[in-house]
Scaffold this motif. Structure first.
Motif, PDB file in Angstrom:
ATOM      1  N   ASP A  43       0.854  -1.207   0.000  1.00 13.08           N
ATOM      2  CA  ASP A  43       0.000   0.000   0.000  1.00 13.08           C
ATOM      3  C   ASP A  43       0.882   1.247   0.000  1.00 13.08           C
ATOM      4  O   ASP A  43       0.641   2.204  -0.740  1.00 13.08           O
ATOM      5  CB  ASP A  43      -0.867   0.051   1.269  1.00 13.08           C
ATOM      6  N   GLU A  66      -5.915   7.694   0.394  1.00 11.46           N
ATOM      7  CA  GLU A  66      -6.229   6.950   1.619  1.00 11.46           C
ATOM      8  C   GLU A  66      -5.029   6.898   2.562  1.00 11.46           C
ATOM      9  O   GLU A  66      -5.188   6.999   3.773  1.00 11.46           O
ATOM     10  CB  GLU A  66      -6.647   5.512   1.280  1.00 11.46           C
ATOM     11  N   LEU A  85      -4.055   0.757  -3.132  1.00  5.60           N
ATOM     12  CA  LEU A  85      -4.301  -0.703  -3.134  1.00  5.60           C
ATOM     13  C   LEU A  85      -5.678  -0.930  -2.521  1.00  5.60           C
ATOM     14  O   LEU A  85      -5.863  -0.785  -1.311  1.00  5.60           O
ATOM     15  CB  LEU A  85      -3.193  -1.422  -2.336  1.00  5.60           C
ATOM     16  N   ASP A  86      -6.641  -1.241  -3.371  1.00  6.00           N
ATOM     17  CA  ASP A  86      -7.983  -1.543  -2.874  1.00  6.00           C
ATOM     18  C   ASP A  86      -8.115  -3.062  -2.802  1.00  6.00           C
ATOM     19  O   ASP A  86      -7.879  -3.756  -3.790  1.00  6.00           O
ATOM     20  CB  ASP A  86      -9.055  -0.961  -3.810  1.00  6.00           C
TER      21      ASP A  86
END
Ligand code: IPD
Ligand code: CA
Ligand code: CA
Length: 259
Positions: A43, A66, A85-86
């Motif tokens: 991430d 995020e 990074l989802d």
């Protein structure tokens, strides 16, 4: 495809490949953030890579992400909104549904988007008014076809806990809010519901599904966009519903009720 979309596509693909280089089938170590969600070195590396590239191409634009900086910057015509990074839980466990979401907002409204799922080999791209594509193939939802063929309702793991759900379709939990909406945009799911996504979870898929001809809105009528200058979006979440058509949206609204 225009230059900005091309640049965003290159950034998303390279970030996705960077994450993929850290991917292990038996998972990688994760840490818990203050809000109890997970973060991995993938991430963070993806976030740094994307921000660095956007700043090189577009030094005057703003960024909201995020993983760094959740306040919507004032006085910027264009602001990029990043979920580096989802699907971190999936990624950290060695599951396949995860991707990179990069969107650009114009005056606070989603304007263009790239979402890349490296292990699925799926690259979604869209710009408002110019259509949405999956791997360069134009997406055009056909509600008649989808009503007959696709009977999948995808939702997040908090849905059953927070809502009474009486949807008649088969359910799937993919574990990526971005993928959920893309599954509708690509005609494979008829409904996607996420109970508590944040703006970086859906700014990209918002453009993609709208340009594919589908519907996306909150269940409670809250309007996430335009984003408000100086507002911190760290804790703002929206019950988000995506469907191929207004008819299905209406059906879903009366079958997903807050507890
Ligand atoms: C999460 C995933 C998950 C959704 C959560 C998101 P993350 O994003 O999209 O499917 O249910 O609401 O926060 O933390 O993996 O980027
Ligand atoms: Ca996310
Ligand atoms: Ca994320």
């Amino acid at each position: 495809m225009n230059t900005i979309l091309e640049n965003a596509k290159d950034i998303a693909i390279n970030a996705g490949e960077l994450i993929k280089s850290l991917y292990r089938i038996n998972g990688i170590q994760s840490a818990e953030k203050q809000d109890h969600t997970l973060v991995t070195k993938a991430d963070i590396s993806s976030n740094e890579f994307i921000i660095d590239k956007i700043m090189k191409f577009y030094p005057n634009d703003g960024i909201i992400s995020e993983e760094s900086g959740t306040v919507f910057p004032p006085d910027k015509e264009y602001v990029w909104i990043i979920d580096p990074l989802d699907g971190t839980t999936n990624f950290s466990l060695g599951l396949h549904y995860w991707g990179v979401s990069i969107a650009r907002l114009k005056h606070g409204q989603p304007d263009l988007a790239i979402i890349y799922f490296p292990l699925l080999g799926e690259l979604y791209s869209a710009q408002m008014g110019h259509g949405a594509r999956l791997n360069e193939k134009l997406l055009k939802l056909n509600i008649k076809e989808s009503l007959h063929r696709n009977q999948i309702f995808t939702h997040c793991s908090r849905t059953q806990q927070l809502y009474n759900v009486t949807i008649k379709y088969k359910t799937r939990i993919f574990g990526s809010a971005a993928f959920d909406v893309c599954a509708v945009a690509s005609g494979r799911a008829i409904l996607a519901f996420n109970a508590t996504p944040k703006i970086w979870d859906f700014a990209g898929s918002w453009v993609i599904i709208r340009e594919a001809g589908g519907e996306i809105a909150t269940l409670n009528g809250a309007e996430p966009f335009p984003l408000v200058p100086n507002h911190d979006y760290k804790d703002a979440s929206y019950p988000l519903l995506a469907t191929p058509s207004a008819i299905v949206f209406k059906y879903a609204k009366t079958h997903i009720l807050p507890k």
